[in-house]
Design a protein around this motif. Structure first.
Motif, mmCIF file in Angstrom:
data_model
loop_
_atom_site.group_PDB
_atom_site.id
_atom_site.type_symbol
_atom_site.label_atom_id
_atom_site.label_comp_id
_atom_site.label_asym_id
_atom_site.label_seq_id
_atom_site.Cartn_x
_atom_site.Cartn_y
_atom_site.Cartn_z
ATOM 1 N N ARG A 27 1.076 -1.251 -0.039
ATOM 2 C CA ARG A 27 -0.132 -0.022 0.100
ATOM 3 C C ARG A 27 0.901 1.238 -0.011
ATOM 4 O O ARG A 27 0.698 2.095 -0.873
ATOM 5 C CB ARG A 27 -0.965 -0.005 1.425
ATOM 6 C CG ARG A 27 -2.240 0.660 0.989
ATOM 7 C CD ARG A 27 -3.082 0.252 2.361
ATOM 8 N NE ARG A 27 -3.347 -1.106 2.398
ATOM 9 C CZ ARG A 27 -3.276 -1.649 3.796
ATOM 10 N NH1 ARG A 27 -3.122 -0.981 4.721
ATOM 11 N NH2 ARG A 27 -3.407 -2.754 4.015
ATOM 12 N N ALA A 28 1.777 1.319 1.016
ATOM 13 C CA ALA A 28 2.672 2.306 1.113
ATOM 14 C C ALA A 28 3.658 2.713 -0.232
ATOM 15 O O ALA A 28 3.472 3.751 -0.943
ATOM 16 C CB ALA A 28 3.617 2.321 2.299
ATOM 17 N N SER A 29 3.935 1.454 -0.779
ATOM 18 C CA SER A 29 4.805 1.674 -2.113
ATOM 19 C C SER A 29 3.832 2.194 -3.282
ATOM 20 O O SER A 29 4.682 2.960 -3.930
ATOM 21 C CB SER A 29 5.585 0.246 -2.408
ATOM 22 O OG SER A 29 5.641 0.131 -3.723
ATOM 23 N N ARG A 31 1.320 4.074 -3.203
ATOM 24 C CA ARG A 31 1.040 5.298 -2.800
ATOM 25 C C ARG A 31 2.449 6.286 -3.377
ATOM 26 O O ARG A 31 2.057 7.217 -4.145
ATOM 27 C CB ARG A 31 0.821 5.826 -1.570
ATOM 28 C CG ARG A 31 -0.531 5.474 -0.984
ATOM 29 C CD ARG A 31 -0.739 6.542 0.067
ATOM 30 N NE ARG A 31 -1.960 6.210 0.796
ATOM 31 C CZ ARG A 31 -2.415 5.579 1.748
ATOM 32 N NH1 ARG A 31 -1.313 4.920 2.335
ATOM 33 N NH2 ARG A 31 -3.656 5.397 2.107
ATOM 34 N N SER A 32 3.497 5.680 -3.008
ATOM 35 C CA SER A 32 4.630 6.262 -3.373
ATOM 36 C C SER A 32 4.896 6.240 -4.902
ATOM 37 O O SER A 32 5.251 7.386 -5.363
ATOM 38 C CB SER A 32 5.784 5.653 -2.554
ATOM 39 O OG SER A 32 7.080 6.636 -2.922
ATOM 40 N N TYR B 92 10.258 6.221 3.955
ATOM 41 C CA TYR B 92 9.792 5.459 2.739
ATOM 42 C C TYR B 92 9.331 6.952 2.019
ATOM 43 O O TYR B 92 8.470 7.750 2.706
ATOM 44 C CB TYR B 92 8.684 4.907 2.773
ATOM 45 C CG TYR B 92 8.573 3.850 1.679
ATOM 46 C CD1 TYR B 92 8.823 2.644 1.698
ATOM 47 C CD2 TYR B 92 7.766 4.300 0.229
ATOM 48 C CE1 TYR B 92 8.794 1.890 0.450
ATOM 49 C CE2 TYR B 92 7.917 3.533 -0.697
ATOM 50 C CZ TYR B 92 8.391 2.390 -0.666
ATOM 51 O OH TYR B 92 8.387 1.492 -1.920
ATOM 52 N N LEU B 95 5.646 9.946 1.220
ATOM 53 C CA LEU B 95 4.461 9.678 1.786
ATOM 54 C C LEU B 95 4.388 10.616 3.151
ATOM 55 O O LEU B 95 5.446 11.193 3.586
ATOM 56 C CB LEU B 95 4.649 8.146 2.710
ATOM 57 C CG LEU B 95 4.804 6.965 1.753
ATOM 58 C CD1 LEU B 95 4.497 5.752 2.512
ATOM 59 C CD2 LEU B 95 3.524 6.849 0.728
ATOM 60 N N GLU B 99 0.771 8.665 6.826
ATOM 61 C CA GLU B 99 0.707 7.473 6.014
ATOM 62 C C GLU B 99 1.969 6.442 6.532
ATOM 63 O O GLU B 99 2.036 5.364 6.664
ATOM 64 C CB GLU B 99 1.205 7.979 4.409
ATOM 65 C CG GLU B 99 -0.361 8.493 4.007
ATOM 66 C CD GLU B 99 -0.178 8.924 2.454
ATOM 67 O OE1 GLU B 99 -1.121 9.528 1.922
ATOM 68 O OE2 GLU B 99 1.247 9.348 2.243
ATOM 69 N N LEU B 100 2.902 7.484 6.784
ATOM 70 C CA LEU B 100 4.014 6.508 7.395
ATOM 71 C C LEU B 100 3.843 5.789 8.614
ATOM 72 O O LEU B 100 4.281 4.480 8.811
ATOM 73 C CB LEU B 100 5.249 7.254 7.616
ATOM 74 C CG LEU B 100 6.092 7.884 6.291
ATOM 75 C CD1 LEU B 100 6.936 9.152 6.710
ATOM 76 C CD2 LEU B 100 7.062 6.686 5.639
ATOM 77 N N LEU B 103 1.836 2.768 7.961
ATOM 78 C CA LEU B 103 2.784 1.763 7.274
ATOM 79 C C LEU B 103 3.542 0.917 8.562
ATOM 80 O O LEU B 103 3.227 -0.275 8.402
ATOM 81 C CB LEU B 103 3.715 2.314 6.407
ATOM 82 C CG LEU B 103 5.050 1.605 5.985
ATOM 83 C CD1 LEU B 103 4.737 0.376 5.431
ATOM 84 C CD2 LEU B 103 6.313 2.215 5.164
#
Lengths: 391, 255
Positions: A27-29, A31-32, B92, B95, B99-100, B103
């Motif tokens: 999910r984070a990746s 978004r990134s 990351y 973000l 959001e971090l 994560l």
């Protein structure tokens, strides 16, 4: 704090799930990636630009420009027949000198000089001039011309035969002619430029996203200690890689879908079995991406610093860009170069994509291509295991 | 004072890199609920020792137990129970802070209230900001915030105040004390003796991969004075930092 303590015991009871943690990374990746301009450019913009350029510039059928010499007789059957042939554009508004000039430059494919039917038999004589500058189309023009003349001659003989059967009796039996062309048209699919260029662009987008994307991301996650910080949490390393891979596959497939849909509705890209073909194309794209990501892992491990990544990654991508049938069919290359083409994995991904889209090939029909891509996968991931560095 | 319970036990820890012996037989215990300091010059082996306890590196020999779990056999269990702040770690890219945190919540398999977490470190109003635009002090506070997500028993802070201005440094000290006040054990490395003196219940001084002294700061100072040590210059009742802080204010500010 009491409340938190309670939460703590609640949270620690369920078993730790690596999958949940992996999905958090995906999910984070994802978004990134969607916020990173370079990923969007590589996966969507570049392929679309190429498709638009080739979609409009490249035409699917052969078009011939044939000049008519100014002294030609344009009243006879040759001119008439020629003007009825599709895809031949007759040029009559140029001087002979201009036409000769265009012919030498390859911007005109043939010049016809139709002599008047002066002789007693009313015979028309046609001279055709072609040039090395347009060898193939010139040859095509010659064959069109000789077809027209042969047909006319045959018609003439059978006309004579009918009219004077006595004279032909010794030579041919009634109604018989030596050879005849029966021209039957089979209902076929039109192979358009977009059917060649779109799968190639898809393949190339997968290759560059796989190699560049993975190499840069893992290099920078390693350098900035993001990976190390992840290692301090309970997730296993394999799941970090899987999480990253998953997000990349999802994003790539979304990009591929946009390209395919635009190709279909704007340029008439052939999807022979409709939805099933789309699914097959996406499956192939995912497989290709996973294999090419292996190259990215190798590059990120080999590169001593960030500025070395582009040259190393280009060594992997550029030859495939040029030689794997992305822009030109592999058949167009000399034999010795085809040998190289036939080693590269992108060649097989491109071929497989084209066969699936245009011929409606199933996974079994492309098992040859699949097995070679798979062998590349094994080689590349063996190398990735050797060269990949976590810290 | 009741007998303290050891939450971390380090026994004869040795770490050898190729030729270099980074840690040569270190032994110590960290007690539950204390702030424990590892002091020493660069290259003394502080970070290596810390990273072995955090399960980020494997030792060459010796034993480390965290809450009774061995780092060799139960790294996963230990990771669930500790919070780790790395020296100069990034996050990351692309973000936001919120959001971090989500994560990391996923990585620990826990549910969190993002705003509450950010509030605890004074970053509630920055939840939509990207990490890279934060000031040095904010970055460190965010970093500490990520170590608290799994409600750890122990947090490890590796030089958390290096490079911060005096206000941001004092602000971080208060945050670290709050974390301890809530029952979390804190292990911290630092170059700053005033920091160790202010924060730490006990300190171990590490030099060339060995612990050369371990006690409460007061005891270490008393020992030194007993040995007949005298500061060459008489100490004034204030120093330059006090001057600076009284002039610029103790309030920590966002750059």
């Amino acid at each position: 704090m009491n409340k938190q303590d309670k939460n703590y015991s609640d949270n620690s009871t369920p078993k730790y799930s690596q999958w949940k943690a992996m999905l958090a990374i995906s999910r984070a990746s994802l978004r990134s990636i969607t916020r990173s301009p370079s990923a969007v450019i590589f996966i969507l913009v570049f392929p679309l630009v190429f498709i638009v350029v080739f979609g409009f510039v490249g035409s699917n059928t052969i078009k011939l420009d044939v000049g008519i010499n100014s002294k030609s007789d344009t009243s006879g059957f040759v001119f008439k027949s020629f003007s009825e042939v599709q895809n031949i554009h007759l040029v009559v508004d140029k001087t002979d000198r201009e036409m000769m000039d265009l012919l030498k430059k390859g911007r005109m494919d043939a010049i016809l000089f139709i002599h008047e039917g002066k002789s007693e038999s009313g015979k028309e004589t046609v001279e055709i001039i072609t040039s090395k500058a347009s060898r193939e189309k010139g040859a095509f023009a010659i064959s069109v011309l000789s077809n027209i003349i042969d047909k006319k001659n045959l018609d003439y003989y059978s006309h004579l035969q009918k009219r004077y059967p006595e004279s032909f009796k010794d030579v041919l039996s009634d109604g018989e002619i030596p050879a005849e062309l029966k021209d039957t048209k089979v209902e076929g699919r039109e192979y358009k430029m977009i059917d060649f260029i779109l799968p190639g662009q898809l393949g190339f987008s997968i290759l560059s996203a796989g190699v560049f994307g993975t190499a840069f991301v893992f290099f920078s996650l390693r350098q900035t200690l993001v990976l190390k910080r992840f290692f301090a949490t309970p997730i296993k390393r394999t799941y970090i890689v899987l999480g990253e891979a998953l997000s990349r596959v999802v994003f790539q497939l979304a990009g591929a879908l946009v390209i395919i849909v635009l190709g279909k509705y704007v340029f008439g890209f052939t999807l022979i079995n409709g939805f099933v073909t789309v699914i097959n194309l996406l499956l192939l794209s995912a497989l290709g991406l996973i294999v090419f990501m292996g190259f990215g892992f190798v590059v990120s491990g080999l590169a001593p610093n960030e500025s070395v990544i582009p040259p190393i990654a280009n060594i992997v991508t550029l030859p495939q860009f040029l030689l794997s049938g992305t822009f030109f069919p592999v058949d167009a290359f000399p034999d010795w170069l085809q040998v190289v083409s036939k080693v590269l994995p992108l060649t097989y991904l491109n071929d497989a994509l084209r066969k699936v889209a245009f011929e409606g090939a199933g996974m079994i029909d492309i098992s040859h291509e699949l097995s070679i891509i798979f062998i590349w996968g094994l080689i590349v991931y063996a190398a990735a295991v050797k060269f990949f560095r976590w810290e | 004072m009741q007998t303290p319970k050891a939450i971390i036990e380090v026994k004869n820890l040795v770490k050898v890199y190729n030729e270099l012996i980074a840690v040569q037989g270190i032994s110590f215990e960290v007690y539950e609920g204390e702030i424990f300091g590892l002091l020493g010059p660069n290259g003394a082996g502080k970070t290596t020792t810390l990273e072995i306890i955090e399960t980020l590196r494997t030792q060459t020999s010796g034993e480390v137990l965290v809450e009774g779990f061995s780092v060799r056999t139960h790294a996963g269990e230990i990771k669930k129970r500790i919070g780790v702040q790395l020296q100069a770690a990034g996050y990351y890219p692309n973000l936001t802070l919120a959001e971090l945190l989500k994560l990391f919540a996923g990585l620990y398999n826990v549910r969190i209230d993002v705003n509450h977490m950010l509030q605890r470190v004074g970053l509630a109003d920055r939840s939509k900001a990207k990490y890279k635009i934060l000031s040095g002090g904010q970055k460190q506070r965010f970093s500490i915030c990520t170590t608290l997500i799994n409600k750890p028993k122990i947090v490890f802070l590796d030089e958390p105040t290096t490079g911060l201005d005096p206000q941001a440094r004092r602000n971080l000290w208060e945050l670290i004390r709050e974390i301890r006040a809530q029952g979390t054990t804190v292990v911290i490395t630092t170059h700053y003796m005033d920091e160790a003196e202010y924060l730490c219940d006990r300190v171990a001084i590490v030099e060339k991969g060995k612990i050369i002294s371990l006690d409460t700061p007061e005891k270490l100072i008393d020992n030194l004075i007993e040995s007949g040590f005298n500061k060459p210059k008489e100490v004034k009742r204030a120093n330059l930092e006090d001057v600076f802080l009284s002039l610029t204010g103790k309030e920590w500010r966002d750059e």
